[in-house]
Scaffold this motif. Sequence first.
Motif, mmCIF file in Angstrom:
data_model
loop_
_atom_site.group_PDB
_atom_site.id
_atom_site.type_symbol
_atom_site.label_atom_id
_atom_site.label_comp_id
_atom_site.label_asym_id
_atom_site.label_seq_id
_atom_site.Cartn_x
_atom_site.Cartn_y
_atom_site.Cartn_z
ATOM 1 N N ASP A 84 0.844 -1.189 0.000
ATOM 2 C CA ASP A 84 0.000 0.000 0.000
ATOM 3 C C ASP A 84 0.880 1.240 0.000
ATOM 4 O O ASP A 84 2.115 1.148 -0.003
ATOM 5 C CB ASP A 84 -0.977 -0.012 1.176
ATOM 6 N N LYS A 85 0.259 2.403 0.042
ATOM 7 C CA LYS A 85 0.975 3.678 -0.046
ATOM 8 C C LYS A 85 1.927 3.895 1.133
ATOM 9 O O LYS A 85 2.968 4.518 0.992
ATOM 10 C CB LYS A 85 -0.037 4.818 -0.130
ATOM 11 N N TRP B 115 -5.706 -1.420 4.080
ATOM 12 C CA TRP B 115 -6.247 -0.461 3.118
ATOM 13 C C TRP B 115 -7.120 0.567 3.820
ATOM 14 O O TRP B 115 -8.066 0.229 4.523
ATOM 15 C CB TRP B 115 -7.035 -1.202 2.030
ATOM 16 N N LYS C 63 -9.002 6.623 1.056
ATOM 17 C CA LYS C 63 -8.097 6.744 -0.094
ATOM 18 C C LYS C 63 -6.797 6.007 0.211
ATOM 19 O O LYS C 63 -6.346 5.961 1.350
ATOM 20 C CB LYS C 63 -7.813 8.199 -0.441
ATOM 21 N N ASP C 64 -6.239 5.428 -0.821
ATOM 22 C CA ASP C 64 -4.979 4.690 -0.701
ATOM 23 C C ASP C 64 -4.542 4.300 -2.106
ATOM 24 O O ASP C 64 -5.184 4.666 -3.084
ATOM 25 C CB ASP C 64 -5.169 3.435 0.168
ATOM 26 N N ALA C 65 -3.469 3.560 -2.197
ATOM 27 C CA ALA C 65 -2.988 3.055 -3.475
ATOM 28 C C ALA C 65 -2.353 1.695 -3.253
ATOM 29 O O ALA C 65 -1.806 1.429 -2.180
ATOM 30 C CB ALA C 65 -1.970 4.010 -4.089
ATOM 31 N N TYR D 263 0.330 -1.231 -5.032
ATOM 32 C CA TYR D 263 1.435 -1.364 -5.983
ATOM 33 C C TYR D 263 1.833 -2.823 -6.085
ATOM 34 O O TYR D 263 1.967 -3.495 -5.066
ATOM 35 C CB TYR D 263 2.641 -0.549 -5.509
ATOM 36 N N SER E 164 -0.148 -0.421 -10.678
ATOM 37 C CA SER E 164 -0.623 0.301 -9.492
ATOM 38 C C SER E 164 -2.083 0.669 -9.695
ATOM 39 O O SER E 164 -2.576 0.718 -10.823
ATOM 40 C CB SER E 164 0.212 1.552 -9.235
ATOM 41 N N SER F 109 -5.064 3.296 -7.554
ATOM 42 C CA SER F 109 -5.371 4.140 -6.406
ATOM 43 C C SER F 109 -6.866 4.434 -6.375
ATOM 44 O O SER F 109 -7.565 4.276 -7.375
ATOM 45 C CB SER F 109 -4.569 5.437 -6.447
ATOM 46 N N TYR F 110 -7.332 4.851 -5.220
ATOM 47 C CA TYR F 110 -8.730 5.210 -5.068
ATOM 48 C C TYR F 110 -8.839 6.381 -4.110
ATOM 49 O O TYR F 110 -7.973 6.610 -3.276
ATOM 50 C CB TYR F 110 -9.569 4.020 -4.584
ATOM 51 N N ASN F 111 -9.921 7.117 -4.249
ATOM 52 C CA ASN F 111 -10.222 8.246 -3.387
ATOM 53 C C ASN F 111 -11.740 8.314 -3.318
ATOM 54 O O ASN F 111 -12.371 8.981 -4.122
ATOM 55 C CB ASN F 111 -9.635 9.538 -3.962
ATOM 56 N N CYS G 169 -9.880 -1.901 -10.835
ATOM 57 C CA CYS G 169 -8.631 -1.315 -11.356
ATOM 58 C C CYS G 169 -8.425 -1.590 -12.838
ATOM 59 O O CYS G 169 -7.455 -1.115 -13.423
ATOM 60 C CB CYS G 169 -7.450 -1.859 -10.564
#
Length: 149
Positions: free
Chosen positions: A73-74, A116, A120-122, A124, A135, A137-139, A148
């Motif tokens: 994750d981010k 998660w 929001k996160d991403a 990889y 990758s 991501s979401y918000n 994805c």
Amino acid sequence: MNRSNAVLPACALTLGVIATPAQAAAPAIQLAKIFYDSPGTDRRGNASLNGEYVVVKNTTRAAIDLEGWSVADKTGYRYTFEPGQRLGPGRTLILRTGQGDSGTSTVYWGRRAYVWNNDKDAAYVRNGSGRLVDSCSYNSTYRDWVSCL
């Protein structure tokens, strides 16, 4: 039609083929879905933790040995696939956050806390050499998953 008029359409056809940009190939392993907010209240129970998961997909026509590949994750929480973990051609694999018995279609991170973020996160995916392969991501505050693909 004289000879010079016939050359123009042929040149236009050739230029059209040359001017068309090449499509980028899909990564071999691609993030398909992130289910980032498990159903119900977040209570850190194993069932709730396993309601949080990532789906990865093999986009090739050959099995891929995932040994050393990772999903992170981010913030840097990282899961690294074990030796012997393979993903068949066109197949998907679910990576669940909590604990359980890993198999060919589902593996478990073994965590006792969520990975998660719910807003929001991403995610990889890196191959065994550490190179970023995909990758996503979401918000979002109104859904609990993201596609994805």
